[in-house]
Design a protein around this motif. Structure first.
Motif, mmCIF file in Angstrom:
data_model
loop_
_atom_site.group_PDB
_atom_site.id
_atom_site.type_symbol
_atom_site.label_atom_id
_atom_site.label_comp_id
_atom_site.label_asym_id
_atom_site.label_seq_id
_atom_site.Cartn_x
_atom_site.Cartn_y
_atom_site.Cartn_z
ATOM 1 N N GLY A 1 -0.728 -53.179 -7.888
ATOM 2 C CA GLY A 1 0.019 -52.297 -8.761
ATOM 3 C C GLY A 1 0.872 -51.329 -7.968
ATOM 4 N N ALA A 2 1.961 -50.903 -8.552
ATOM 5 C CA ALA A 2 2.899 -50.018 -7.864
ATOM 6 C C ALA A 2 2.549 -48.558 -8.103
ATOM 7 N N LEU A 3 2.843 -47.729 -7.087
ATOM 8 C CA LEU A 3 2.732 -46.282 -7.194
ATOM 9 C C LEU A 3 4.044 -45.650 -6.734
ATOM 10 N N PRO A 4 4.372 -44.463 -7.244
ATOM 11 C CA PRO A 4 5.654 -43.845 -6.895
ATOM 12 C C PRO A 4 5.852 -43.629 -5.400
ATOM 13 N N GLY A 5 4.770 -43.430 -4.643
ATOM 14 C CA GLY A 5 4.900 -43.164 -3.219
ATOM 15 C C GLY A 5 5.030 -44.381 -2.343
ATOM 16 N N ASP A 6 5.009 -45.580 -2.916
ATOM 17 C CA ASP A 6 5.011 -46.796 -2.103
ATOM 18 C C ASP A 6 6.273 -46.941 -1.260
ATOM 19 N N ALA A 7 7.412 -46.600 -1.829
ATOM 20 C CA ALA A 7 8.665 -46.745 -1.082
ATOM 21 C C ALA A 7 8.680 -45.820 0.130
ATOM 22 N N ALA A 8 8.246 -44.582 -0.062
ATOM 23 C CA ALA A 8 8.197 -43.644 1.058
ATOM 24 C C ALA A 8 7.181 -44.087 2.101
ATOM 25 N N LEU A 9 6.070 -44.654 1.659
ATOM 26 C CA LEU A 9 5.058 -45.139 2.592
ATOM 27 C C LEU A 9 5.611 -46.285 3.430
ATOM 28 N N ALA A 10 6.386 -47.176 2.792
ATOM 29 C CA ALA A 10 6.963 -48.314 3.511
ATOM 30 C C ALA A 10 7.957 -47.860 4.572
ATOM 31 N N ILE A 11 8.608 -46.738 4.342
ATOM 32 C CA ILE A 11 9.532 -46.186 5.333
ATOM 33 C C ILE A 11 8.760 -45.522 6.469
ATOM 34 N N ARG A 12 7.755 -44.759 6.124
ATOM 35 C CA ARG A 12 6.987 -44.024 7.136
ATOM 36 C C ARG A 12 6.088 -44.948 7.951
ATOM 37 N N ARG A 13 5.448 -45.921 7.311
ATOM 38 C CA ARG A 13 4.601 -46.917 7.960
ATOM 39 C C ARG A 13 3.543 -46.273 8.868
ATOM 40 N N PRO A 14 2.609 -45.521 8.298
ATOM 41 C CA PRO A 14 1.557 -44.909 9.110
ATOM 42 C C PRO A 14 0.630 -45.973 9.698
ATOM 43 N N PRO A 15 -0.012 -45.688 10.821
ATOM 44 C CA PRO A 15 -0.926 -46.660 11.415
ATOM 45 C C PRO A 15 -2.146 -46.901 10.512
ATOM 46 N N VAL A 16 -2.495 -48.166 10.338
ATOM 47 C CA VAL A 16 -3.680 -48.554 9.579
ATOM 48 C C VAL A 16 -4.425 -49.628 10.356
ATOM 49 N N PHE A 17 -5.713 -49.421 10.539
ATOM 50 C CA PHE A 17 -6.585 -50.441 11.117
ATOM 51 C C PHE A 17 -7.348 -51.111 9.984
ATOM 52 N N TRP A 18 -7.324 -52.449 9.975
ATOM 53 C CA TRP A 18 -8.051 -53.202 8.944
ATOM 54 C C TRP A 18 -9.008 -54.165 9.619
ATOM 55 N N GLY A 19 -10.286 -53.945 9.420
ATOM 56 C CA GLY A 19 -11.301 -54.839 9.950
ATOM 57 C C GLY A 19 -12.106 -55.466 8.834
ATOM 58 N N ARG A 20 -12.356 -56.756 8.925
ATOM 59 C CA ARG A 20 -13.168 -57.441 7.917
ATOM 60 C C ARG A 20 -13.824 -58.670 8.539
ATOM 61 N N GLY A 21 -14.872 -59.165 7.881
ATOM 62 C CA GLY A 21 -15.631 -60.284 8.400
ATOM 63 C C GLY A 21 -15.262 -61.610 7.768
ATOM 64 N N THR A 22 -15.430 -62.675 8.514
ATOM 65 C CA THR A 22 -15.141 -64.018 7.987
ATOM 66 C C THR A 22 -16.138 -64.430 6.911
ATOM 67 N N HIS A 23 -17.320 -63.792 6.885
ATOM 68 C CA HIS A 23 -18.345 -64.143 5.904
ATOM 69 C C HIS A 23 -18.535 -63.044 4.852
#
Length: 222
Positions: free
Chosen positions: A141-163
């Motif tokens: 779903g969209a939020l009003p801040g998404d466009a600004a977030l896409a411009i700023r592109r803050p660092p995000v770490f995403w970790g997840r398991g194969t299982h």
């Protein structure tokens, strides 16, 4: 529909007393479904000591007999409703604004807490320095801040398991597409890991957080 009471400030856990928090970056820990503020606070010894760490308690109680607390319901007709994730993220933002007016703030969440962390960044794209997403997802779903977030592109770490069979595949697929478009994404898929956190993942999180401290220090000099 679920109601979201204000966060209980009296149960928040801090890694440092109030007199030692000024001028230091703040790292907010957001636990997963059925847990509480103590769950992720056990990670503090693995995190860079330069951060002041605060672990929050989610505002809702899951249906009996599930223990602990939840940020939003995942059961019933309105389970995983995006508006509930946004409501929970708004409470987190309000709490942070009340305790930290100027310090750089990062978010670290597990599962539900990770979804709330990413949603908080979408609500205030300029407010947060980074986020750590452990076994979580980006809410569709969209939020009003998404466009600004896409411009700023803050660092995000995403970790997840194969299982990891807890997060539905459609949410993982959405996150795979959404995060690279809105964040400076790094992370890793951990072989054999279930819906949990491993020592190799904590090592990677520590490296990520050390890099964020370097960025924060550099920004403070400019």
């Amino acid at each position: 529909m679920a109601e979201h009471p204000a966060l209980d400030d009296s149960v928040a856990l801090w890694s440092a007393p109030a007199a030692e928090r000024a001028g230091r970056p703040l790292l907010i820990l957001l636990h997963g479904y059925g847990a509480d503020e103590h769950d992720l606070f056990g990670l503090v010894p693995y995190l860079p000591p330069q951060f002041v760490v605060a672990a929050l308690r989610a505002p809702l109680a899951p249906p009996f007999p599930a223990p602990g607390y939840s940020w939003y319901p995942i059961e019933g007709l309105d389970g995983r409703d995006a508006t509930h994730v946004t409501d929970a993220a708004s409470l987190v933002v309000d709490w942070i604004d009340a305790v930290s007016a100027d310090s750089p703030v990062g978010l670290l969440g597990f599962s539900q807490g990770a979804a709330v962390a990413l949603q908080a960044m979408r609500l205030q794209p300029e407010r947060f320095a980074f986020a750590v997403n452990l076994s979580g997802y980006a809410t569709p779903g969209a939020l009003p801040g998404d466009a600004a977030l896409a411009i700023r592109r803050p660092p995000v770490f995403w970790g997840r398991g194969t299982h990891d069979d807890v997060i539905p595949s459609f949410l993982v697929e959405h996150t795979v597409m959404w995060l690279p478009e809105h964040a400076d994404l790094s992370g890793r898929l951990y072989q054999g890991l279930t819906h949990s956190v491993s020592e190799p993942e904590l090592d990677d999180v520590r490296i990520f957080l050390d890099k964020q401290l370097e960025h924060i220090a550099s920004d403070s000099k400019t």
